[in-house]
Design a protein around this motif. Structure first.
Motif, short mmCIF file in Angstrom:
data_model
loop_
_atom_site.label_atom_id
_atom_site.label_comp_id
_atom_site.label_asym_id
_atom_site.label_seq_id
_atom_site.Cartn_x
_atom_site.Cartn_y
_atom_site.Cartn_z
N THR A 63 80.72 114.21 28.17
CA THR A 63 81.81 115.03 27.66
C THR A 63 83.15 114.29 27.72
N ALA A 64 83.16 113.09 28.30
CA ALA A 64 84.35 112.24 28.35
C ALA A 64 83.92 110.81 28.08
N SER A 65 84.88 109.93 27.90
CA SER A 65 84.56 108.55 27.56
C SER A 65 84.13 107.73 28.76
N GLY A 93 73.06 113.05 29.07
CA GLY A 93 72.84 114.28 28.32
C GLY A 93 73.49 114.24 26.95
N ASN A 94 72.98 113.36 26.09
CA ASN A 94 73.57 113.29 24.75
C ASN A 94 73.22 114.51 23.89
N ALA A 95 72.26 115.33 24.35
CA ALA A 95 71.98 116.61 23.68
C ALA A 95 72.82 117.72 24.32
N THR A 96 72.73 117.87 25.62
CA THR A 96 73.47 118.92 26.32
C THR A 96 74.97 118.66 26.30
N GLY A 97 75.38 117.41 26.12
CA GLY A 97 76.81 117.09 26.05
C GLY A 97 77.50 117.72 24.87
N SER A 98 76.74 118.06 23.85
CA SER A 98 77.33 118.70 22.68
C SER A 98 77.63 120.18 22.94
N SER A 206 73.48 129.68 27.86
CA SER A 206 72.12 129.12 27.77
C SER A 206 72.01 127.70 28.30
N TYR A 207 73.14 127.12 28.72
CA TYR A 207 73.11 125.73 29.19
C TYR A 207 72.12 125.54 30.34
N GLN A 208 72.07 126.50 31.24
CA GLN A 208 71.18 126.37 32.40
C GLN A 208 69.71 126.25 31.99
#
Length: 271
Positions: A63-65, A93-98, A206-208
């Motif tokens: 979520t940050a650089s 988490g390139n999926a959950t990071g979105s 739903s993240y969990q």
């Protein structure tokens, strides 16, 4: 605050705190506890389980650089598992990071566009590789009798690899079927947001389930039995152990999964 939270020492450099020889034990859980690295575990049976090599993972959302100090503390815990001969899996988490984890937040995260997310993923993955490479090199120079041949190569994975192509109906039919809304609403990260003026969206609610599915996937396909994270991740981690138990049956030997949390440098809200 950093030294007090991590090692309980008042003097010495950060690196001396990290691999101080007096705090190295045969069992990695004993090592972490001697360094005040353990906030809670889902079961005390974890101490016995890590007497033989297993796979352990810790997730990082891009979520940050860049990674931050809080990430580094949990990754240090994962490094200790690696130095004890376990398979370390840092998960990007390139999926959950979105979506973004609602833990410790009063408002919803701003959604990242695909370009920014891809740049964050590339930068964080490079940092993870450098961290474990340099950390291992330092440990080899400081810990007597640490055999480099006993160490397993660190495996950096991406959770988009198993979410790509996974349909909504498939996800609800497998993960959603085992989720209990009452339990989900009782998580601290959800309760605090429900009480705020902004509330919580279904996306972050739903993240969990997504993090729970990450643990199940790594458990099922990579034989990963332990997830570690900051103490604010307790609800997400136990969501994973609960999903594994439900999908395999609570009395099955195949449901052996553990969670371990590490004290935060700050409060869950970053104060």
């Amino acid at each position: 605050m950093l030294r007090r939270a991590v090692g309980g020492y008042k003097r010495g450099s950060f690196s001396q705190l990290w691999l101080h020889r007096r705090c190295i034990h045969t069992n990695v859980i004993d090592t972490l506890r001697a360094r005040h690295f353990v906030q809670a575990v889902t079961s005390e049976a974890i101490t016995k389980r890590v007497e033989t090599p297993i796979a352990v993972y810790c997730g990082v959302d891009p979520t940050a650089s860049s990674l931050h100090l809080g990430n580094m503390v949990t990754l240090m815990g994962l490094l200790h598992f690696s130095l004890a001969g376990h398979q370390a899996i840092p998960l990007v988490g390139n999926a959950t990071g979105s979506i973004g984890d609602p833990s410790g937040r009063n408002t919803e995260r701003i959604a990242l566009d695909h370009k920014e997310l891809a740049e964050n993923v590339a930068g964080i993955e490079a940092q993870l590789i450098r961290f474990f490479s340099r950390g291992t090199q330092y440990a080899l120079s400081r810990i007597p009798n640490l055999d480099p041949s006993s160490l397993k190569p660190v495996r950096v994975l991406h959770n988009a690899d198993w979410y790509t192509g996974l349909g909504v109906l498939d996800f609800l039919g497998t993960v959603g079927r085992h989720a209990r809304v009452g339990t989900m609403m009782a998580r601290d990260s959800v309760k605090s947001r429900l009480q705020s003026v902004h509330g919580i969206s279904f996306t972050e609610f739903s993240y969990q389930l997504l993090q729970a599915y990450d643990f199940w996937h790594l458990y099922h396909f990579h034989k990963c039995h332990v997830q570690i994270g900051g103490s604010d991740q307790w609800g997400n981690i136990t969501a994973g152990t609960d999903l594994i138990h439900r999908m395999h049956g609570p009395q099955s030997d195949k449901s052996e999964a553990f969670g371990l949390t590490i004290p935060l440098l700050t409060t869950a809200s970053g104060e």
